[in-house]
Design a protein around this motif. Structure first.
Motif, PDB file in Angstrom:
ATOM      1  N   LEU A   1       0.822  -1.216   0.048  1.00  0.00           N
ATOM      2  CA  LEU A   1       0.088  -0.149  -0.114  1.00  0.00           C
ATOM      3  C   LEU A   1       1.209   1.208  -0.038  1.00  0.00           C
ATOM      4  O   LEU A   1       1.691   1.364   0.839  1.00  0.00           O
ATOM      5  CB  LEU A   1      -0.922  -0.070   1.276  1.00  0.00           C
ATOM      6  CG  LEU A   1      -1.625   1.432   1.636  1.00  0.00           C
ATOM      7  CD1 LEU A   1      -2.734   1.773   0.323  1.00  0.00           C
ATOM      8  CD2 LEU A   1      -2.323   1.336   2.852  1.00  0.00           C
ATOM      9  N   ILE A   2       0.465   2.062  -1.058  1.00  0.00           N
ATOM     10  CA  ILE A   2       1.474   3.429  -0.905  1.00  0.00           C
ATOM     11  C   ILE A   2       0.464   4.508  -0.579  1.00  0.00           C
ATOM     12  O   ILE A   2      -0.643   5.119  -1.149  1.00  0.00           O
ATOM     13  CB  ILE A   2       1.733   3.908  -2.124  1.00  0.00           C
ATOM     14  CG1 ILE A   2       2.682   2.722  -3.052  1.00  0.00           C
ATOM     15  CG2 ILE A   2       2.530   5.023  -2.123  1.00  0.00           C
ATOM     16  CD1 ILE A   2       3.696   1.993  -2.296  1.00  0.00           C
ATOM     17  N   ASP A   3       0.298   4.549   0.755  1.00  0.00           N
ATOM     18  CA  ASP A   3      -0.525   5.537   1.484  1.00  0.00           C
ATOM     19  C   ASP A   3      -0.262   7.074   1.382  1.00  0.00           C
ATOM     20  O   ASP A   3       0.908   7.399   1.130  1.00  0.00           O
ATOM     21  CB  ASP A   3      -0.942   5.111   2.790  1.00  0.00           C
ATOM     22  CG  ASP A   3       0.064   5.458   3.608  1.00  0.00           C
ATOM     23  OD1 ASP A   3       0.516   6.548   4.130  1.00  0.00           O
ATOM     24  OD2 ASP A   3       0.843   4.265   4.451  1.00  0.00           O
ATOM     25  N   SER A   4      -1.207   7.927   1.696  1.00  0.00           N
ATOM     26  CA  SER A   4      -0.829   9.310   1.639  1.00  0.00           C
ATOM     27  C   SER A   4      -0.969   9.959   3.283  1.00  0.00           C
ATOM     28  O   SER A   4      -1.034  11.009   3.126  1.00  0.00           O
ATOM     29  CB  SER A   4      -2.068   9.993   0.783  1.00  0.00           C
ATOM     30  OG  SER A   4      -3.357   9.839   1.665  1.00  0.00           O
TER      31      SER A   4
ATOM     32  N   ASP B   1     -10.608  10.342  -2.574  1.00  0.00           N
ATOM     33  CA  ASP B   1     -10.799  11.992  -2.468  1.00  0.00           C
ATOM     34  C   ASP B   1      -9.339  12.465  -2.681  1.00  0.00           C
ATOM     35  O   ASP B   1      -9.082  13.612  -2.975  1.00  0.00           O
ATOM     36  CB  ASP B   1     -11.420  12.180  -1.215  1.00  0.00           C
ATOM     37  CG  ASP B   1     -10.849  11.831   0.174  1.00  0.00           C
ATOM     38  OD1 ASP B   1      -9.940  10.934   0.244  1.00  0.00           O
ATOM     39  OD2 ASP B   1     -10.916  12.531   1.063  1.00  0.00           O
ATOM     40  N   TRP B   2      -8.111  11.662  -2.174  1.00  0.00           N
ATOM     41  CA  TRP B   2      -6.849  12.136  -2.323  1.00  0.00           C
ATOM     42  C   TRP B   2      -6.185  10.836  -2.780  1.00  0.00           C
ATOM     43  O   TRP B   2      -6.145   9.710  -2.017  1.00  0.00           O
ATOM     44  CB  TRP B   2      -6.233  12.652  -0.921  1.00  0.00           C
ATOM     45  CG  TRP B   2      -5.090  13.101  -1.081  1.00  0.00           C
ATOM     46  CD1 TRP B   2      -3.661  12.809  -1.194  1.00  0.00           C
ATOM     47  CD2 TRP B   2      -4.662  14.697  -0.935  1.00  0.00           C
ATOM     48  NE1 TRP B   2      -2.813  13.360  -1.265  1.00  0.00           N
ATOM     49  CE2 TRP B   2      -3.327  14.936  -0.980  1.00  0.00           C
ATOM     50  CE3 TRP B   2      -5.558  15.756  -0.824  1.00  0.00           C
ATOM     51  CZ2 TRP B   2      -2.478  15.852  -1.063  1.00  0.00           C
ATOM     52  CZ3 TRP B   2      -5.084  17.121  -0.870  1.00  0.00           C
ATOM     53  CH2 TRP B   2      -3.574  17.097  -0.911  1.00  0.00           C
ATOM     54  N   PRO B   3      -5.326  11.052  -3.844  1.00  0.00           N
ATOM     55  CA  PRO B   3      -4.753   9.685  -4.266  1.00  0.00           C
ATOM     56  C   PRO B   3      -3.913   8.785  -3.560  1.00  0.00           C
ATOM     57  O   PRO B   3      -3.125   9.506  -2.644  1.00  0.00           O
ATOM     58  CB  PRO B   3      -3.710  10.323  -5.623  1.00  0.00           C
ATOM     59  CG  PRO B   3      -4.568  11.551  -5.841  1.00  0.00           C
ATOM     60  CD  PRO B   3      -5.120  12.235  -4.446  1.00  0.00           C
TER      61      PRO B   3
ATOM     62  N   GLN C   1       1.647   9.823  -8.946  1.00  0.00           N
ATOM     63  CA  GLN C   1       2.205  10.553  -7.823  1.00  0.00           C
ATOM     64  C   GLN C   1       1.338  10.487  -6.678  1.00  0.00           C
ATOM     65  O   GLN C   1       0.100  10.632  -6.725  1.00  0.00           O
ATOM     66  CB  GLN C   1       2.854  11.977  -7.868  1.00  0.00           C
ATOM     67  CG  GLN C   1       2.011  12.947  -8.183  1.00  0.00           C
ATOM     68  CD  GLN C   1       2.586  14.335  -8.394  1.00  0.00           C
ATOM     69  OE1 GLN C   1       3.609  14.860  -7.662  1.00  0.00           O
ATOM     70  NE2 GLN C   1       2.039  15.228  -9.150  1.00  0.00           N
ATOM     71  N   VAL C   2       1.819  10.057  -5.457  1.00  0.00           N
ATOM     72  CA  VAL C   2       0.827  10.205  -4.184  1.00  0.00           C
ATOM     73  C   VAL C   2       1.514  11.168  -3.362  1.00  0.00           C
ATOM     74  O   VAL C   2       2.531  11.025  -3.156  1.00  0.00           O
ATOM     75  CB  VAL C   2       0.933   8.834  -3.489  1.00  0.00           C
ATOM     76  CG1 VAL C   2       0.247   8.670  -2.190  1.00  0.00           C
ATOM     77  CG2 VAL C   2       0.393   7.847  -4.330  1.00  0.00           C
TER      78      VAL C   2
END
Ligand SMILES: [Zn+2]
Length: 155
Positions: A53-56, A110-112, A150-151
């Motif tokens: 997971l590439i979280d924000s 809502d936010w990548p 991009q995240v």
């Protein structure tokens, strides 16, 4: 202290670059933040053995279902990721709102955020325009050999 990361990932969750290609992209990104008014704490490439997971960080709160437009809290995704943490190669899910089939990597967050086996992290970049623009993302994609996105993460 909080940290801001630009996390650059391939659009395909399982794809990984050759090491030299990854290094070229790291050098390119480092150069973007090397001007007199710019700075960056670190630019590093990371290979993940399995899909990660590439979280924000705190940025993503929810996603919208493409089938029924219901909004679901991102916790639903995070719980699923925790359940499947041993193996995220399968990102197919049925959404809780209407049962529609979707892939976790393709949800309308809502936010990548995303899923990947490779990322380049840019830590605390400082310049007038923070995020990468289309031309810069295109160049990173050309260097690594696969389209990227991009995240933007905040911790
Ligand atoms: Zn739905």
């Amino acid at each position: 202290m909080s940290d801001n990361w630009i996390r650059v990932i391939p659009t395909s969750p399982s794809w990984q670059p050759e090491p030299e290609a990854a290094k070229s992209a790291v050098d390119y990104l480092s150069g973007l933040f090397a001007g007199p008014d710019n700075a960056v704490d670190d630019v590093r490439a990371e290979l993940h053995k399995d899909t990660a997971l590439i979280d924000s960080g705190v940025n993503t709160a929810s996603f919208t279902c493409a089938a029924c437009s219901a909004v679901t809290g991102v916790e639903w995704v995070l719980d699923l990721v925790n359940e499947r943490c041993e193996d995220l190669s399968d990102l197919d899910v049925h959404l809780p709102c209407c049962g529609a089939h979707a892939r976790l990597n393709d949800l309308d967050y809502d936010w990548p955020m995303g899923f990947a086996r490779f990322e380049i992290g840019v830590l605390n970049a400082r310049r007038a325009r923070y995020e990468l623009d289309e031309a810069e993302l295109h160049e990173v994609g050309r260097l690594v050999g696969h389209p990227v996105r991009q995240v933007l993460a905040h911790y």
